[in-house]
Design an enzyme around this catalytic site. Structure first.
Site, PDB file in Angstrom:
ATOM      1  N   SER A   1      24.585  16.441 -17.902  1.00 28.85           N
ATOM      2  CA  SER A   1      23.195  15.997 -18.059  1.00 28.85           C
ATOM      3  C   SER A   1      22.481  16.708 -19.215  1.00 28.85           C
ATOM      4  O   SER A   1      21.674  16.083 -19.918  1.00 28.85           O
ATOM      5  CB  SER A   1      22.428  16.198 -16.755  1.00 28.85           C
ATOM      6  OG  SER A   1      22.500  17.534 -16.321  1.00 28.85           O
TER       7      SER A   1
ATOM      8  N   CYS B   1      25.549  10.652 -10.604  1.00 24.73           N
ATOM      9  CA  CYS B   1      25.795  12.085 -10.802  1.00 24.73           C
ATOM     10  C   CYS B   1      24.911  12.669 -11.923  1.00 24.73           C
ATOM     11  O   CYS B   1      23.712  12.834 -11.699  1.00 24.73           O
ATOM     12  CB  CYS B   1      27.280  12.344 -11.009  1.00 24.73           C
ATOM     13  SG  CYS B   1      27.688  14.057 -10.650  1.00 24.73           S
TER      14      CYS B   1
ATOM     15  N   ARG C   1      21.395  20.911  -9.046  1.00 25.07           N
ATOM     16  CA  ARG C   1      22.649  20.661  -9.770  1.00 25.07           C
ATOM     17  C   ARG C   1      23.783  21.503  -9.185  1.00 25.07           C
ATOM     18  O   ARG C   1      23.563  22.570  -8.638  1.00 25.07           O
ATOM     19  CB  ARG C   1      22.498  21.007 -11.246  1.00 25.07           C
ATOM     20  CG  ARG C   1      21.520  20.112 -11.948  1.00 25.07           C
ATOM     21  CD  ARG C   1      21.284  20.601 -13.361  1.00 25.07           C
ATOM     22  NE  ARG C   1      22.459  20.433 -14.203  1.00 25.07           N
ATOM     23  CZ  ARG C   1      22.607  21.045 -15.378  1.00 25.07           C
ATOM     24  NH1 ARG C   1      21.689  21.872 -15.835  1.00 25.07           N
ATOM     25  NH2 ARG C   1      23.686  20.838 -16.101  1.00 25.07           N
TER      26      ARG C   1
ATOM     27  N   ILE D   1      32.094  15.096  -8.242  1.00 20.48           N
ATOM     28  CA  ILE D   1      32.567  16.020  -9.278  1.00 20.48           C
ATOM     29  C   ILE D   1      31.389  16.878  -9.731  1.00 20.48           C
ATOM     30  O   ILE D   1      30.450  16.368 -10.350  1.00 20.48           O
ATOM     31  CB  ILE D   1      33.154  15.259 -10.495  1.00 20.48           C
ATOM     32  CG1 ILE D   1      34.250  14.290 -10.055  1.00 20.48           C
ATOM     33  CG2 ILE D   1      33.689  16.249 -11.533  1.00 20.48           C
ATOM     34  CD1 ILE D   1      34.724  13.335 -11.140  1.00 20.48           C
ATOM     35  N   ARG D   2      31.411  18.154  -9.398  1.00 20.47           N
ATOM     36  CA  ARG D   2      30.296  19.066  -9.711  1.00 20.47           C
ATOM     37  C   ARG D   2      28.958  18.355  -9.441  1.00 20.47           C
ATOM     38  O   ARG D   2      28.060  18.288 -10.271  1.00 20.47           O
ATOM     39  CB  ARG D   2      30.382  19.561 -11.159  1.00 20.47           C
ATOM     40  CG  ARG D   2      31.588  20.485 -11.365  1.00 20.47           C
ATOM     41  CD  ARG D   2      31.667  21.061 -12.767  1.00 20.47           C
ATOM     42  NE  ARG D   2      31.749  20.016 -13.772  1.00 20.47           N
ATOM     43  CZ  ARG D   2      30.815  19.759 -14.669  1.00 20.47           C
ATOM     44  NH1 ARG D   2      29.729  20.494 -14.723  1.00 20.47           N
ATOM     45  NH2 ARG D   2      30.972  18.797 -15.536  1.00 20.47           N
TER      46      ARG D   2
ATOM     47  N   HIS E   1      30.717   9.193  -7.772  1.00 21.50           N
ATOM     48  CA  HIS E   1      31.188   8.353  -8.883  1.00 21.50           C
ATOM     49  C   HIS E   1      31.878   7.086  -8.362  1.00 21.50           C
ATOM     50  O   HIS E   1      33.115   7.077  -8.257  1.00 21.50           O
ATOM     51  CB  HIS E   1      32.201   9.129  -9.726  1.00 21.50           C
ATOM     52  CG  HIS E   1      31.619  10.241 -10.519  1.00 21.50           C
ATOM     53  ND1 HIS E   1      31.279  10.118 -11.847  1.00 21.50           N
ATOM     54  CD2 HIS E   1      31.305  11.502 -10.176  1.00 21.50           C
ATOM     55  CE1 HIS E   1      30.788  11.261 -12.294  1.00 21.50           C
ATOM     56  NE2 HIS E   1      30.794  12.117 -11.288  1.00 21.50           N
TER      57      HIS E   1
ATOM     58  N   GLU F   1      32.473   4.444  -9.885  1.00 19.60           N
ATOM     59  CA  GLU F   1      33.263   3.814 -10.957  1.00 19.60           C
ATOM     60  C   GLU F   1      34.704   4.323 -10.979  1.00 19.60           C
ATOM     61  O   GLU F   1      35.545   3.745 -11.647  1.00 19.60           O
ATOM     62  CB  GLU F   1      32.578   4.053 -12.316  1.00 19.60           C
ATOM     63  CG  GLU F   1      32.706   5.451 -12.901  1.00 19.60           C
ATOM     64  CD  GLU F   1      31.793   6.494 -12.241  1.00 19.60           C
ATOM     65  OE1 GLU F   1      31.121   6.180 -11.235  1.00 19.60           O
ATOM     66  OE2 GLU F   1      31.776   7.631 -12.741  1.00 19.60           O
TER      67      GLU F   1
HETATM   68  N1  GLN Z   1      27.243  18.991 -13.112  1.00 18.77           N
HETATM   69  C1  GLN Z   1      26.904  17.978 -14.084  1.00 18.77           C
HETATM   70  C2  GLN Z   1      25.485  18.163 -14.602  1.00 18.77           C
HETATM   71  O1  GLN Z   1      24.782  18.991 -14.119  1.00 18.77           O
HETATM   72  C3  GLN Z   1      27.049  16.591 -13.491  1.00 18.77           C
HETATM   73  C4  GLN Z   1      28.488  16.323 -13.145  1.00 18.77           C
HETATM   74  C5  GLN Z   1      28.885  14.878 -13.171  1.00 18.77           C
HETATM   75  O2  GLN Z   1      28.192  14.004 -13.681  1.00 18.77           O
HETATM   76  N2  GLN Z   1      30.048  14.614 -12.626  1.00 18.77           N
HETATM   77  O3  GLN Z   1      25.078  17.515 -15.505  1.00 18.77           O
END
Ligand code: GLN
Length: 190
Positions: free
Chosen positions: A54, A83, A110, A137-138, A173, A175
């Site tokens: 981001s 995300c 986040r 994912i994160r 996600h 997708e």
């Molecule tokens: N951790 C990422 C962020 O803070 C986002 C991770 C993702 O889009 N899979 O931007």
């Protein structure tokens, strides 16, 4: 009698996994356009902001002069953020605090699942049928939602798919799986 012209789902393509979203839109029967410029955005009936990083996406939006046009776009067209896209849409961002487009009245933290478990695949029971396969994912966690929010899916008691009128976010996600429910719902808004 001529039908209405097909609608175009824009995918912000400055950074992140925009290509997977484009393919998901096409698999769901929609027309997709990768958006890199204002001229691209102007051809779209809605926009998907993909996952990625981001902080980088915010910088690139500014560099391309897309920040304000995107805010105006969202006043009358559907926007969906996945995300990192959800982080960009949120009104409030923590861990660390970060600027955002502020298009949706939610607060997100986040990387909220911690460093140890960066990613996971969850199977979320859905009222209308098959479990939703959700790849995190994160991912952020949505810590607050404003009035008028509809929670479409939750994981571990936290909302992970939320809609507020024209605007929608997932912290996962869709997708990256064969499950097209999120993309279909977005296409229905166009
Ligand atoms: N951790 C990422 C962020 O803070 C986002 C991770 C993702 O889009 N899979 O931007």
């Amino acid at each position: 009698m001529a039908g209405s012209p097909p609608k175009t789902a824009g995918i912000l393509a400055l950074q992140g996994d925009f290509e997977a979203h484009r393919k998901a839109v096409e698999r769901a029967g929609g027309r997709a356009l990768e958006v890199r410029t204002l001229a691209d955005l102007e051809q779209c009936d809605g926009l998907i902001i993909p996952g990625g990083e981001s902080t980088t996406m915010l910088k690139l939006l500014d560099q391309e002069g897309l920040t304000e046009p995107l805010r105006r776009f969202s006043e009358h067209k559907p926007v969906y953020g996945s995300c990192a896209g959800a982080i960009l849409l949120a009104r409030e961002v923590t861990n660390p605090a970060q600027a955002s487009l502020g298009l949706m009245d939610i607060a997100v933290e986040r990387n909220a699942y911690g460093r140890q478990i960066d990613s996971r695949i969850a199977h979320i029971p859905m009222p209308e049928g098959d479990d939703l396969e959700a790849v995190f994912i994160r991912a952020p966690i949505i810590r607050r939602m404003g009035a008028g929010s509809t929670v479409l899916a939750e994981y571990n008691g936290d909302p992970v798919w939320v809609e507020q009128g024209r605007t929608m976010v997932t912290t996962f996600h869709p997708e990256l799986t064969g499950d097209l429910r999120v993309h279909r719902r977005f296409l229905d808004k166009l």
